[in-house]
Design an enzyme around this catalytic site. Structure first.
Site, mmCIF file in Angstrom:
data_model
loop_
_atom_site.group_PDB
_atom_site.id
_atom_site.type_symbol
_atom_site.label_atom_id
_atom_site.label_comp_id
_atom_site.label_asym_id
_atom_site.label_seq_id
_atom_site.Cartn_x
_atom_site.Cartn_y
_atom_site.Cartn_z
ATOM 1 N N ASP A 30 41.976 32.937 40.311
ATOM 2 C CA ASP A 30 40.791 33.783 40.321
ATOM 3 C C ASP A 30 41.172 35.152 39.741
ATOM 4 O O ASP A 30 42.348 35.464 39.617
ATOM 5 C CB ASP A 30 40.355 33.945 41.783
ATOM 6 C CG ASP A 30 38.903 34.339 41.905
ATOM 7 O OD1 ASP A 30 38.307 34.740 40.903
ATOM 8 O OD2 ASP A 30 38.371 34.247 43.022
ATOM 9 N N GLU A 75 40.740 37.823 34.645
ATOM 10 C CA GLU A 75 40.122 38.322 33.393
ATOM 11 C C GLU A 75 41.025 39.312 32.675
ATOM 12 O O GLU A 75 40.928 39.366 31.446
ATOM 13 C CB GLU A 75 38.760 38.943 33.709
ATOM 14 C CG GLU A 75 37.711 37.925 34.105
ATOM 15 C CD GLU A 75 37.946 37.310 35.491
ATOM 16 O OE1 GLU A 75 38.505 38.013 36.364
ATOM 17 O OE2 GLU A 75 37.599 36.151 35.695
#
Ligand SMILES: *[C@@H]1O[C@H](CO)[C@@H](O)[C@H](O)[C@H]1NC(C)=O
Ligand SMILES: *[C@@H]1O[C@H](CO)[C@@H](O)[C@H](O)[C@H]1NC(C)=O
Ligand SMILES: *[C@@H]1O[C@H](CO)[C@@H](O)[C@H](O)[C@H]1NC(C)=O
Ligand SMILES: *[C@@H]1O[C@H](CO)[C@@H](O)[C@H](O)[C@H]1NC(C)=O
Ligand SMILES: CC(=O)N[C@H]1CO[C@H](CO)[C@@H](O)[C@@H]1O
Length: 945
Positions: free
Chosen positions: A516, A519
């Protein structure tokens, strides 16, 4: 989860329309300076407010940061403006070159804020606002440009072009400057091919190497030859303009035309190319929340990986600069712009598309199709095919973000009470635990010697670094004080990661990993105090990212990686981590790795799957999950699902009920929610949700062998698992924008209910024979919408005639289901034929394919006989017992059924038109044939009617 800060939609480009906006935009000091310069002008403005403001606004707002102007007073309040123009070349344009550009052919020459007539003309572009007729188009996200390229605008011209048989390359020489700094004076254009269907055109700096992403691993390219008679494409260059055209040889369709679309620019931090499109049927350009078929009415898509809950018009977690188009003839082609920098992609109703990026090179791939499925397969030849998933990963996953984070797949618990759900003891021995790497970052503030991941990382020198100090770049994610990020482009990081993951494995034998926040997400915008002034964080042109700065909730763009700067590598952080994780898991477990990652880039599906991030518990999010999942299949990430019942916000019984039904048919099926919302596992939701979850999931588990075979075909051939109707019916244009129903493979149609309390749903059935999954009723559809019954506990499903689906008696876990006997569900088409296949292996070994340890058989029905054939030679150590066959669509009575010429027992159900055969005990490792005969008597009877 996400950084919980609600953000506004990106600020849209605007034309400064008033003096006051101008004052707001520029700081007061600067304004004061101008006031002094203008002196008397201000008085003039005060005296003749309306008209002069109207006039001056244009000229004042035209100033860019590096420009200045002096007003020279003339008589009668007339003024001349003299520009100190730092743009070296003034472009001269003829008015007629502007007048003959229709509104839809306007390519935006001034994508930044603050366009004015003067700043526009400085770029050699045309300025023209609209008459009322044009500007009434409402709700356009990106306005029709006021400032646009004249028809022959060009800052390059071809030189030294060679069209030799094995050498198709040439140079473009700069003849003027664009408005953007550091235009490349000389660029090289080069064509090569992979096969008859894939053309590559690369436009780059022949003098100095610029950044090119190292992934996907490229296959070998052959030089392009115009004389290759097999090629499905043709390349055409008009030497008078710096563009090119790509044709489909077969029908002379121009699939790419950059010579008649304005504004080719190759500056250091501004690269732009536009092309006309042959139709409006365009798909791709992810990751965004959109309808499946993109809207070409002035749409802007920004690609820059961001921790951003899915909303329309926002850049989300992944970047996939790939699209495909269905042409008006029904043929398709695809295009990949292999560039990892932040970019804007603009669709306009010409139809046309513009790619505008801020770094790298132009590396472009053309896929000639001619079907959508063929385009995706060709795309997979370049970017890599999806990983073969472990069998257990196809089960239903249930998990929750909170004090315990785990995943299991067990249907059985729904029969027990809710306590079982989170009772670790019960599930302790199941192999399906998945480790969530909560944040990708490593805590950077533990005492030295107490936190191995940090100490080892420092020792090995593998963290992303600060530009100025060369020390690890420090931000903050979930770690209490601070966070540093491993740099996966450093070759040493792979072993570092392997070591860290092995240490964890010795405590906790996880089977998969869920990554997770990669990015990568950061709670700060760069550093705690932002990013220092530098040209990477503050380029002249910033794509339309949420938050308006590149470092928003991530690292500063000048942070250093082994392979370059974060500016170039940001979008690939997730894939670089997935590659390292795939390597670590493979080595540690010696079994197939299972990784789900939030951040993705081109080729991600080769290493890992994806989920659609922090969706909201709403009916809109339920609906939008379908295009999201189909689009990821186009990008060759078939292991994809949305958090069932929604992640953020409290779900409701009616919503979760329908979402569990749809989610049972997500390739990656997981119910997951946030820690601050109500419990939403089926048991917590009550009897209705339990009932429909069990019903839908039992069908999923029954069809797991079919689903697994689809994943195998994706892995082997680059196919899709979940696909839109038009993949199977690309000549039926009604299917082009259907994204409320979809298919598993070629034949199982899923028709979810997407509106609250509805018990009927309207579904499009393409022309042909279809069977209702529940009732076995068949309909010869005429290619139109039909109303289906959809009781609250049931999701409508249809099966296309002519197919054979492998199935298996479902059990409470995938492990137990796998041990049961196989079944075949067969639906005959209108000429009584059918086909299908089964791929089967142990479900977990790394090298099942290399070692040929599998069963891979095709089944087909012709002349009332079901036969099988092996696709390739292979062996498998376990029995694969086929026990049961049901054939739907047999409309007359059966007198005799034989297996390998021996008569066997059967049952024919005349009401359901269904032939049932049980207790077969066929080992699918061997070929067999099974035939049936119609009862003569019945047939005679029929004939006498
Ligand atoms: C233009 O601006 C530059 C930088 O501000 C200055 O050095 C130069 O003297 C100016 N030229 C004129 C003609 O005003
Ligand atoms: C493994 O568990 C031990 C004991 O709970 C703990 O001290 C250690 O930090 C753990 N190691 C890892 C890598 O999680
Ligand atoms: C969800 O429900 C819980 C319990 O009723 C409540 O405390 C919480 O505020 C709700 N959250 C939202 C986002 O509505
Ligand atoms: C759907 O039914 C539920 C339960 O009866 C009710 O609370 C809800 O308001 C209904 N919603 C709509 C949109 O009719
Ligand atoms: C008042 C004034 O000087 N207006 C000028 C603004 O700029 C345009 C385009 O250069 C001129 O046409 C106007 O006269």
């Amino acid at each position: 989860m996400n950084v919980k800060d609600t953000e506004q939609f990106p600020k849209r480009k605007k034309v400064l329309n008033s003096y006051f906006e101008y004052i707001l935009k520029y700081n007061f000091l600067k304004f004061t300076a101008l006031v002094i310069l203008l002196g008397i002008t201000i008085m003039f403005i005060q005296q003749n407010k309306y008209i002069s403001i109207k006039e001056y606004e244009i000229n004042l707002t035209s100033l860019n940061d590096n420009e200045s102007a002096i007003l020279i007073k003339k008589e009668n309040f007339q003024y001349d403006i003299v520009f100190n123009d730092t743009v070296p070349q003034f472009h001269k344009i003829m008015q007629e070159e502007c007048n003959n550009v229709p509104a839809t052919l306007r390519f935006d020459c001034h994508p930044e804020d603050g366009a004015s007539e003067l700043s526009c003309k400085n770029r050699g572009c045309c300025w023209n606002s609209f008459n009322k007729n044009i500007s009434v188009i409402n709700h356009v996200l990106l306005n029709i440009p006021y400032c646009y390229y004249p028809s022959n605008w060009s800052i390059y011209k071809y030189t030294n072009f060679s069209k030799e048989e094995n050498n198709f390359s040439g140079f473009l020489k700069g003849i003027k400057n664009s408005f953007y700094e550091n235009d490349l004076p000389l660029i090289k254009i080069e064509a090569s091919t992979v096969d008859d269907s894939i053309l590559r055109i690369k436009i780059y700096d022949p003098l100095k190497k610029r950044y090119e992403p190292p992934w996907p691993l490229r296959t070998d390219f052959k030089p392009f030859s115009q004389k290759d008679i097999n090629a499905k494409y043709k390349l055409n260059i008009d030497y008078t303009k710096p563009g090119f055209k790509v044709y489909r040889t077969l029908d002379d369709t121009v699939i790419f035309d950059s010579s008649n679309a304005g504004g080719f620019i190759f500056a250091d931090q501004f690269l732009q190319i536009s092309t006309l499109l042959p139709s409006h049927n365009i798909y791709g350009i992810g990751e965004h929340r959109t309808k499946l078929k993109l809207n070409t009415n002035w749409q802007l898509f920004t690609l820059f990986n961001k921790d951003q809950p899915p909303t329309e018009n926002a850049n989300l977690y992944g970047s996939h600069p790939f699209y495909f188009v269905i042409e008006n003839s029904g043929k398709s082609h695809g295009f990949l712009f292999l560039n990892s920098n932040a970019m804007d992609v603009i669709l306009q109703p010409t139809p046309a598309i513009t790619f505008r990026t801020i770094g790298g090179i132009f590396d472009m791939y053309f896929f000639l199709g001619p079907t959508p499925a063929a385009v995706i397969k060709q795309y997979s030849d370049i970017i890599g095919k999806p990983f073969l998933p472990p069998y257990w990963s196809l089960g239903f996953h249930l998990c929750r973000f909170g004090s315990y984070i785990f995943i299991f797949n067990d249907l059985d618990y729904m029969d027990k009470n809710n306590d079982f759900t989170y009772n670790l003891n019960k599930f302790k021995n199941l192999p399906q635990f998945v480790n969530e790497i909560h944040s990708v970052g490593i805590s950077g503030s533990e005492e030295s010697g107490t936190y191995l991941p940090y100490d080892e990382g420092v020792k090995k020198d593998i963290f992303i670094k600060d530009e100025a100090t060369n020390q690890p770049f420090v931000g903050k994610v979930w770690n209490l004080v601070s966070t540093v990020w491993p740099d996966f482009t450093n070759p040493k990081t792979q072993n570092y990661y392997l070591q860290m993951m092995s240490n964890m494995y010795s405590n906790f034998t996880y089977d998969g990993v869920w990554i997770d926040m990669n990015e990568p997400s950061n709670f700060y915008d760069g550093y705690k105090n932002g990013c220092p002034k530098n040209k990477l964080d503050y380029p002249k042109y910033i794509p339309n990212v949420i938050g308006n700065i590149l470092a928003k909730k991530t690292l500063c763009m000048n942070a250093k990686h082994y392979l370059g700067v974060h500016y170039d590598l940001h979008n690939t952080y997730g894939i670089s981590q997935a590659i390292a994780m795939n390597y670590a898991l493979t080595n540690i477990r010696q079994k197939r790795p299972f990784i789900i990652s939030r951040s993705t880039w081109v080729g991600h599906g080769h290493y890992a799957g994806h989920w659609t991030g922090d969706v909201y518990s709403s009916w809109h999010d339920l609906k939008m999950s379908i295009p999201a999942i189909l689009l990821m299949n186009f990008y060759q990430i078939p292991m994809i699902g949305a958090d069932i019942c929604g992640f953020d916000g409290n779900t409701t019984t009616t919503l979760c009920n329908r979402w569990m039904q749809l989610g049972a048919f997500y390739p990656f099926s997981r119910n997951h929610n946030s820690d601050d919302t109500i419990e939403q596992d089926p048991v917590a939701m009550g009897d209705l949700v339990i009932k429909s979850s069990k019903r839908a999931l039992t069908i999923r588990y029954w069809l797991l062998p079919y689903l697994y075979t689809l994943f195998f075909r994706a892995h082997k051939f680059g196919e899709t698992v979940a696909r839109p109707l038009f993949f199977e019916y690309s000549n039926d244009s009604t299917t082009y924008d259907i994204d409320t129903q979809f298919l598993w493979g070629s034949c199982l149609m899923i028709i979810p209910v997407l509106e609250e309390n509805k018990t009927e749903v309207s579904a499009y059935l393409p022309r042909g024979l279809w069977y209702n999954f529940y009732t076995k009723e068949s309909v010869f559809a005429l290619g139109k919408y039909y109303t289906m019954n959809a009781p609250l506990d049931t999701i409508p499903l249809m099966i296309r005639g002519g197919f054979i689906l492998p199935a298996q008696k479902p059990d409470n876990t995938t492990t137990n289901s796998r041990k049961n006997n196989f079944e075949l569900l067969i639906t005959l088409d209108h000429v009584n034929q059918a086909k299908g296949e089964l791929y089967w292996d142990d479900g977990d070994s790394l090298d099942s394919l290399e070692k040929k340890q599998f069963v891979w058989s095709v089944f087909f029905i012709k002349n009332n006989t079901l036969s099988t054939a092996k696709v390739t030679e292979s062996s498998f150590h376990e029995e694969v017992i086929l026990d049961k066959i049901q054939i739907w669509g047999i409309i007359s009575n059966i007198s005799r059924v034989s297996l390998n010429n021996h008569e066997i027992q059967f049952k024919y159900n005349i009401k359901e038109n269904c032939l049932n055969i049980k207790n077969l005990q066929i080992d699918l490792r061997e070929n067999f044939f099974l035939s049936w005969e119609y009862a003569r008597f019945e047939q005679d009877n029929d004939n006498n009617k």
